[in-house]
Design a protein around this motif. Structure first.
Motif, PDB file in Angstrom:
ATOM      1  N   GLU A 125       0.888  -1.167   0.000  1.00 41.79           N
ATOM      2  CA  GLU A 125       0.000   0.000   0.000  1.00 41.79           C
ATOM      3  C   GLU A 125       0.918   1.207   0.000  1.00 41.79           C
ATOM      4  OE1 GLU A 125      -1.476   2.420  -0.220  1.00 41.79           O
ATOM      5  OE2 GLU A 125      -3.523   2.431   0.482  1.00 41.79           O
ATOM      6  N   LEU A 126       1.098   1.819  -1.184  1.00 36.86           N
ATOM      7  CA  LEU A 126       2.144   2.817  -1.341  1.00 36.86           C
ATOM      8  C   LEU A 126       1.838   4.136  -0.633  1.00 36.86           C
ATOM      9  CD1 LEU A 126       3.257   2.139  -5.011  1.00 36.86           C
ATOM     10  CD2 LEU A 126       3.964   1.031  -2.888  1.00 36.86           C
ATOM     11  N   SER A 127       0.601   4.330  -0.172  1.00 41.71           N
ATOM     12  CA  SER A 127       0.319   5.520   0.634  1.00 41.71           C
ATOM     13  C   SER A 127       0.790   5.337   2.074  1.00 41.71           C
ATOM     14  CB  SER A 127      -1.180   5.841   0.611  1.00 41.71           C
ATOM     15  OG  SER A 127      -1.927   4.863   1.308  1.00 41.71           O
ATOM     16  N   MET A 128       1.272   4.152   2.387  1.00 37.96           N
ATOM     17  CA  MET A 128       1.924   3.849   3.664  1.00 37.96           C
ATOM     18  C   MET A 128       1.044   4.094   4.899  1.00 37.96           C
ATOM     19  SD  MET A 128       4.720   2.436   3.042  1.00 37.96           S
ATOM     20  CE  MET A 128       5.392   2.467   4.688  1.00 37.96           C
ATOM     21  N   PRO A 129      -0.132   3.471   4.970  1.00 36.72           N
ATOM     22  CA  PRO A 129      -0.933   3.584   6.200  1.00 36.72           C
ATOM     23  C   PRO A 129      -0.399   2.625   7.267  1.00 36.72           C
ATOM     24  CG  PRO A 129      -2.075   2.218   4.603  1.00 36.72           C
ATOM     25  CD  PRO A 129      -0.810   2.671   3.936  1.00 36.72           C
ATOM     26  N   VAL A 130       0.575   3.079   8.031  1.00 38.56           N
ATOM     27  CA  VAL A 130       1.166   2.235   9.067  1.00 38.56           C
ATOM     28  C   VAL A 130       0.120   1.834  10.101  1.00 38.56           C
ATOM     29  CG1 VAL A 130       2.987   2.119  10.826  1.00 38.56           C
ATOM     30  CG2 VAL A 130       3.411   3.294   8.676  1.00 38.56           C
ATOM     31  N   SER A 131      -0.964   2.568  10.160  1.00 33.16           N
ATOM     32  CA  SER A 131      -2.048   2.202  11.076  1.00 33.16           C
ATOM     33  C   SER A 131      -2.614   0.826  10.735  1.00 33.16           C
ATOM     34  CB  SER A 131      -3.160   3.249  11.031  1.00 33.16           C
ATOM     35  OG  SER A 131      -3.618   3.465   9.713  1.00 33.16           O
ATOM     36  N   MET A 132      -2.468   0.357   9.489  1.00 34.54           N
ATOM     37  CA  MET A 132      -2.909  -0.996   9.150  1.00 34.54           C
ATOM     38  C   MET A 132      -2.124  -2.023   9.964  1.00 34.54           C
ATOM     39  SD  MET A 132      -3.529  -1.047   5.020  1.00 34.54           S
ATOM     40  CE  MET A 132      -4.662  -2.444   5.056  1.00 34.54           C
ATOM     41  N   VAL A 133      -0.871  -1.736  10.218  1.00 34.14           N
ATOM     42  CA  VAL A 133      -0.042  -2.625  11.032  1.00 34.14           C
ATOM     43  C   VAL A 133      -0.368  -2.436  12.505  1.00 34.14           C
ATOM     44  CG1 VAL A 133       2.322  -3.214  11.688  1.00 34.14           C
ATOM     45  CG2 VAL A 133       1.790  -2.663   9.302  1.00 34.14           C
ATOM     46  N   GLN A 134      -0.471  -1.188  12.928  1.00 33.48           N
ATOM     47  CA  GLN A 134      -0.762  -0.907  14.340  1.00 33.48           C
ATOM     48  C   GLN A 134      -2.098  -1.501  14.770  1.00 33.48           C
ATOM     49  OE1 GLN A 134      -0.494   3.378  14.139  1.00 33.48           O
ATOM     50  NE2 GLN A 134       1.603   3.374  14.957  1.00 33.48           N
ATOM     51  N   GLN A 135      -3.076  -1.517  13.859  1.00 33.34           N
ATOM     52  CA  GLN A 135      -4.407  -2.023  14.182  1.00 33.34           C
ATOM     53  C   GLN A 135      -4.560  -3.509  13.901  1.00 33.34           C
ATOM     54  OE1 GLN A 135      -7.341   0.452  12.176  1.00 33.34           O
ATOM     55  NE2 GLN A 135      -6.253   2.319  12.763  1.00 33.34           N
ATOM     56  N   GLY A 136      -3.491  -4.160  13.451  1.00 32.39           N
ATOM     57  CA  GLY A 136      -3.538  -5.602  13.236  1.00 32.39           C
ATOM     58  C   GLY A 136      -4.190  -6.035  11.949  1.00 32.39           C
ATOM     59  N   VAL A 137      -4.384  -5.113  11.006  1.00 29.53           N
ATOM     60  CA  VAL A 137      -4.940  -5.491   9.703  1.00 29.53           C
ATOM     61  C   VAL A 137      -3.914  -6.310   8.929  1.00 29.53           C
ATOM     62  CG1 VAL A 137      -5.911  -4.619   7.535  1.00 29.53           C
ATOM     63  CG2 VAL A 137      -6.382  -3.431   9.689  1.00 29.53           C
ATOM     64  N   LEU A 138      -2.642  -5.925   9.034  1.00 31.02           N
ATOM     65  CA  LEU A 138      -1.526  -6.610   8.404  1.00 31.02           C
ATOM     66  C   LEU A 138      -0.395  -6.741   9.420  1.00 31.02           C
ATOM     67  CD1 LEU A 138      -1.457  -4.644   5.029  1.00 31.02           C
ATOM     68  CD2 LEU A 138      -1.927  -7.090   5.218  1.00 31.02           C
ATOM     69  N   ASN A 139       0.572  -7.596   9.108  1.00 34.13           N
ATOM     70  CA  ASN A 139       1.768  -7.692   9.944  1.00 34.13           C
ATOM     71  C   ASN A 139       2.846  -6.723   9.500  1.00 34.13           C
ATOM     72  OD1 ASN A 139       1.246 -11.187   9.691  1.00 34.13           O
ATOM     73  ND2 ASN A 139       0.727  -9.943  11.466  1.00 34.13           N
ATOM     74  N   ALA A 140       2.889  -6.413   8.202  1.00 38.05           N
ATOM     75  CA  ALA A 140       3.979  -5.599   7.666  1.00 38.05           C
ATOM     76  C   ALA A 140       3.522  -4.925   6.383  1.00 38.05           C
ATOM     77  CB  ALA A 140       5.211  -6.467   7.396  1.00 38.05           C
ATOM     78  N   LEU A 141       4.281  -3.887   5.987  1.00 41.49           N
ATOM     79  CA  LEU A 141       4.022  -3.159   4.749  1.00 41.49           C
ATOM     80  C   LEU A 141       5.308  -3.028   3.941  1.00 41.49           C
ATOM     81  CD1 LEU A 141       1.863  -0.101   5.902  1.00 41.49           C
ATOM     82  CD2 LEU A 141       1.098  -1.904   4.350  1.00 41.49           C
ATOM     83  N   TRP A 142       5.172  -2.991   2.619  1.00 47.14           N
ATOM     84  CA  TRP A 142       6.268  -2.519   1.785  1.00 47.14           C
ATOM     85  C   TRP A 142       6.565  -1.079   2.202  1.00 47.14           C
ATOM     86  CZ3 TRP A 142       6.530  -3.667  -4.139  1.00 47.14           C
ATOM     87  CH2 TRP A 142       6.831  -5.032  -4.327  1.00 47.14           C
ATOM     88  N   ASN A 143       7.850  -0.797   2.456  1.00 47.23           N
ATOM     89  CA  ASN A 143       8.253   0.519   2.949  1.00 47.23           C
ATOM     90  C   ASN A 143       8.683   1.387   1.768  1.00 47.23           C
ATOM     91  OD1 ASN A 143       9.007   2.662   4.542  1.00 47.23           O
ATOM     92  ND2 ASN A 143      10.764   1.640   5.476  1.00 47.23           N
ATOM     93  N   GLU A 144       7.702   1.913   1.060  1.00 47.27           N
ATOM     94  CA  GLU A 144       7.962   2.695  -0.152  1.00 47.27           C
ATOM     95  C   GLU A 144       8.878   3.897   0.074  1.00 47.27           C
ATOM     96  OE1 GLU A 144       7.186   4.132  -4.259  1.00 47.27           O
ATOM     97  OE2 GLU A 144       7.326   2.214  -3.230  1.00 47.27           O
ATOM     98  N   PRO A 145       8.715   4.670   1.172  1.00 50.83           N
ATOM     99  CA  PRO A 145       9.616   5.810   1.356  1.00 50.83           C
ATOM    100  C   PRO A 145      11.084   5.415   1.474  1.00 50.83           C
ATOM    101  CG  PRO A 145       7.683   6.027   2.776  1.00 50.83           C
ATOM    102  CD  PRO A 145       7.656   4.642   2.201  1.00 50.83           C
ATOM    103  N   TRP A 146      11.351   4.199   1.907  1.00 50.78           N
ATOM    104  CA  TRP A 146      12.744   3.760   2.054  1.00 50.78           C
ATOM    105  C   TRP A 146      13.452   3.786   0.697  1.00 50.78           C
ATOM    106  CZ3 TRP A 146      16.708   0.612   0.775  1.00 50.78           C
ATOM    107  CH2 TRP A 146      17.743   0.467   1.708  1.00 50.78           C
ATOM    108  N   GLN A 147      12.770   3.321  -0.332  1.00 50.67           N
ATOM    109  CA  GLN A 147      13.377   3.323  -1.665  1.00 50.67           C
ATOM    110  C   GLN A 147      13.745   4.735  -2.100  1.00 50.67           C
ATOM    111  OE1 GLN A 147      10.795   2.710  -5.080  1.00 50.67           O
ATOM    112  NE2 GLN A 147      12.361   1.485  -6.120  1.00 50.67           N
ATOM    113  N   GLY A 148      12.856   5.693  -1.867  1.00 52.89           N
ATOM    114  CA  GLY A 148      13.138   7.073  -2.246  1.00 52.89           C
ATOM    115  C   GLY A 148      14.323   7.651  -1.499  1.00 52.89           C
TER     116      GLY A 148
END
Length: 677
Positions: A417-440
């Protein structure tokens, strides 16, 4: 779970299809008011030959909306044993409504495009479903020989790497050969057998067995990665691309190989201590339910703008979901008092939720999947569904891994999810996200630039430790963020392959910057992911439109070039093995202790982790090498303890008097540790 098979699968309908042909049709009275028919026969010697044996109506079973047919009642009797091709004849419910049509069994474990109901639209092709009839039962089998489909063996949990020591290898299935005509790059399709050859020196591969880099070695075993992420391996109607147009979710893509081929690959990598991640596309599909029960499973967002299900999540209803030529799955939909294909009960059911959770059960049961990457979760739209899918994945993982004794560090559900809603991880929707800003950030710092409104120092700090980045909340664990230099998504500025990016920036020494990039990737907090080919700086030969997905396959022939690419591969392999084994790099600690303001803040040093003294990174982000024969880094941690080694240069011993005093070349990172393997 209501089946005489003894429960081979943790899903009622998958067990029932051992005893009968079954078709679940929510709202059957409106979707299929006339009984669906089974059309069954055998294939001929030539492609698309089909010898029909019978056309038989299905009957509603003891469960609402579940159609069924006992194979023993088919007349003329089926040969026992025998391998059969079949379709379901249904009333088309799609918006185009073409009357009756033959569709692939939505639950088919194997499909055969050599026997296809060919429609005028390429995407509407309906391959035959394949089944073996033996001892009065129905058995999954491979094509063309009809051999039984095996199940992957499950390794001990202790033999597999934990999430915080993963190095993921993102592998597409389209690879390249250099053609004989004018040296053009020809596109071919890799197979599971070719992937196996990347891990096993005794496996020659299939389509690419004439490439020395494949036939004479085992590239990924040599590289040392410990997690393989296959881009979608489920069936797609498109060839020569990367699988993001799933058609039959329960079947392996026959262009890649059979279920047996995939099981052999999985068993091999598991024996090497490597985990399997699969890429799953659930925002849209080209599946049979688009014809069987359109309104229960699919929608066209532009025609239902008043429906919350039509909008991408995290966009405040400013961006419609995109089917990319397929049909968007409908997630806000409930069928009351229908058959639940997972539990076998009669209850209220979300149709699309059920189908996706069913194919999850198939892949985790038969192919030993150790992690998942969910494609484009923003385009799925429903966080409730994503959460349910993630939770079901964990239930299945724990059930096969000892229940309460299952190791939570050996499974992971990652979302893109390239808009990077880290709240998806905090709320337990997912375990992890692709960290798009890291690439930039990475692509900026290897050019000596800052990114995202931070100064240069904080660009590097957030690069080295993703938990410092305050996005939609913060990552609190390195296993929550997947960092990458490049991915298969190249749309937009600075997203192309690293080689092309550096060349486009006017960099003449690609090897030096690439080594710096990998030093940062493999020492930073987060899960590092390597896009196939980047370990030897593969380049783009075909892609020219950066607004589209990458069309270039991987050209493994470049790996053994005898020059700087081969040298880079060796450097990356050394760093990968360090990352997967060093305890400190599995921790989230990072402490910056040196920023050289006299050089514009472009030389920095920081410590990663605490185990066995940690790991020290010293990096020069400038065009100038340090002058003279030494460069002093003050406040070096544990300088007096000695026994330091520099990792990137072959684990070189550093004399005690030179600890924290070694010079740096331009664009160079040196990696130090006191840890001994």
């Amino acid at each position: 779970m209501g089946s005489s098979t003894g429960g081979m699968y943790p899903a009622d309908i998958l067990n029932r299809r051992h005893d009968a042909f079954v078709l679940w049709v929510p709202h059957s009275s409106s979707n299929q008011p006339n009984a669906p028919h089974l059309v069954i026969g055998t294939s001929g010697e030539n492609a698309n030959d089909f010898n029909q044996v019978a056309r038989v109506p299905l009957s509603l079973s003891d469960k609402p909306d579940l159609w069924s047919l006992d194979p023993k009642t088919i007349n003329p009797r089926l040969t026992d044993p025998g391998v059969y091709h079949y379709w379901f004849e249904i009333t088309d419910t799609s918006p185009e409504r073409r009357g009756t049509m033959l569709v692939t069994d939505p639950l088919a474990f194997t499909v055969d495009y050599n026997v296809t109901q060919q429609n005028t639209n390429f995407y509407e092709r309906q391959p035959a479903s394949i089944i073996k009839y033996r001892d009065g039962k129905l058995w999954p089998c491979d094509v063309p020989d009809g051999s039984d489909s095996p199940k992957a063996s499950l390794p001990s949990q202790s033999s597999l790497p934990s999430n915080n020591h993963l190095v993921i290898y993102e592998l597409p299935t389209s690879w390249a050969k250099v053609g004989k005509r004018d040296g053009q790059v020809d596109l071919d399709v890799g197979t599971f057998a070719d992937v196996l050859a990347l891990f096993d020196t005794k496996s020659p591969g299939a389509h690419f067995k004439d490439l020395s880099a494949v036939s004479d070695g085992a590239i990924l075993q040599e590289l040392g990665i410990n997690a393989l992420e296959l881009l979608p391996a489920a069936d797609t109607k498109i060839t020569d691309e990367w699988g993001y147009a799933t058609a039959n979710y329960f079947s392996t893509d026959q262009n890649l190989g059979s279920a047996s081929d995939l099981v052999l690959l999985v068993n091999t990598i598991h024996e090497q201590g490597t985990r399997l991640f699969t890429d799953v596309v659930m925002a849209f599909g080209h599946d049979p339910y688009a014809y069987i029960a359109w309104l229960d499973f699919h929608l066209r967002p532009d025609q239902e703008r008043g429906n919350d299900d039509s909008w991408q999540s995290h966009t405040n209803k400013t961006q419609l979901r995109d089917g990319y030529g397929g049909s968007s799955w409908r997630y806000i939909q409930t069928v009351e008092s229908s058959y639940d294909p997972e539990t076998g009960a009669t209850s209220d059911v979300h149709p699309s939720w059920a189908i996706h959770r069913l194919h999850l059960a198939r892949w985790m049961s038969d192919f030993g999947v150790d992690g998942l990457r969910l494609d484009s979760v923003n385009n799925i739209g429903s966080w409730d569904f994503v959460r349910s899918y993630k939770e079901r994945a964990w239930q299945l993982y724990k059930a096969r891994s000892g229940g309460s004794s299952a190791d939570p560090s050996k499974f992971l559900v990652i979302g893109e999810e390239l808009s990077m809603p880290v709240s998806m991880v905090q709320q337990g929707v997912l375990n992890a996200l692709w960290n798009e800003p890291w690439q930039g950030r990475l692509r900026s710092v290897i050019m000596g630039e800052s990114a995202n409104g931070d100064n240069f120092e904080w660009t590097v700090r957030k690069l080295a430790d993703c938990t410092l980045d305050n996005l939609d909340g913060r990552f609190t664990d390195g296993a929550q963020a997947v960092n990458y230099i490049t991915s298969h998504d190249i749309e937009g500025d600075r997203k192309e392959r690293l080689y092309n990016y550096l060349k486009n920036c006017g960099v003449w020494d690609v090897e030096k910057r690439a080594k710096l990039a990998f030093a940062l990737l493999l020492t930073s907090v987060g899960v590092p992911m390597i896009f196939a080919g980047e370990e030897f700086c593969d380049q783009m030969d075909r892609s020219v439109d950066m607004s589209k997905k990458q069309t270039d396959p991987v050209n493994y022939s470049r790996k053994n070039d005898g020059g700087w690419r081969q040298e880079l591969f060796g450097y990356v392999a050394n760093m990968v093995k360090f990352r997967t084994a060093c305890p400190a790099l599995g921790e989230d600690d990072s402490t910056f202790f040196h920023v050289d303001q006299s050089r514009g803040g472009k030389i920095m040093a920081w410590k990663r982790g605490t185990s066995d003294g940690g790991v020290v990174v010293v990096a020069n982000f400038s065009e100038e090498s340090t002058p003279g024969t030494e460069y002093v880094v003050p406040d070096w941690p544990d300088r007096e303890k000695g026994e330091w080694r520099e990792v990137s240069q072959g684990w070189r011993e550093v004399p005690a008097e030179w600890v924290g005093r070694e010079p740096l070349l331009q664009w160079e990172a040196k990696i130090y540790t006191r840890w001994r393997n």
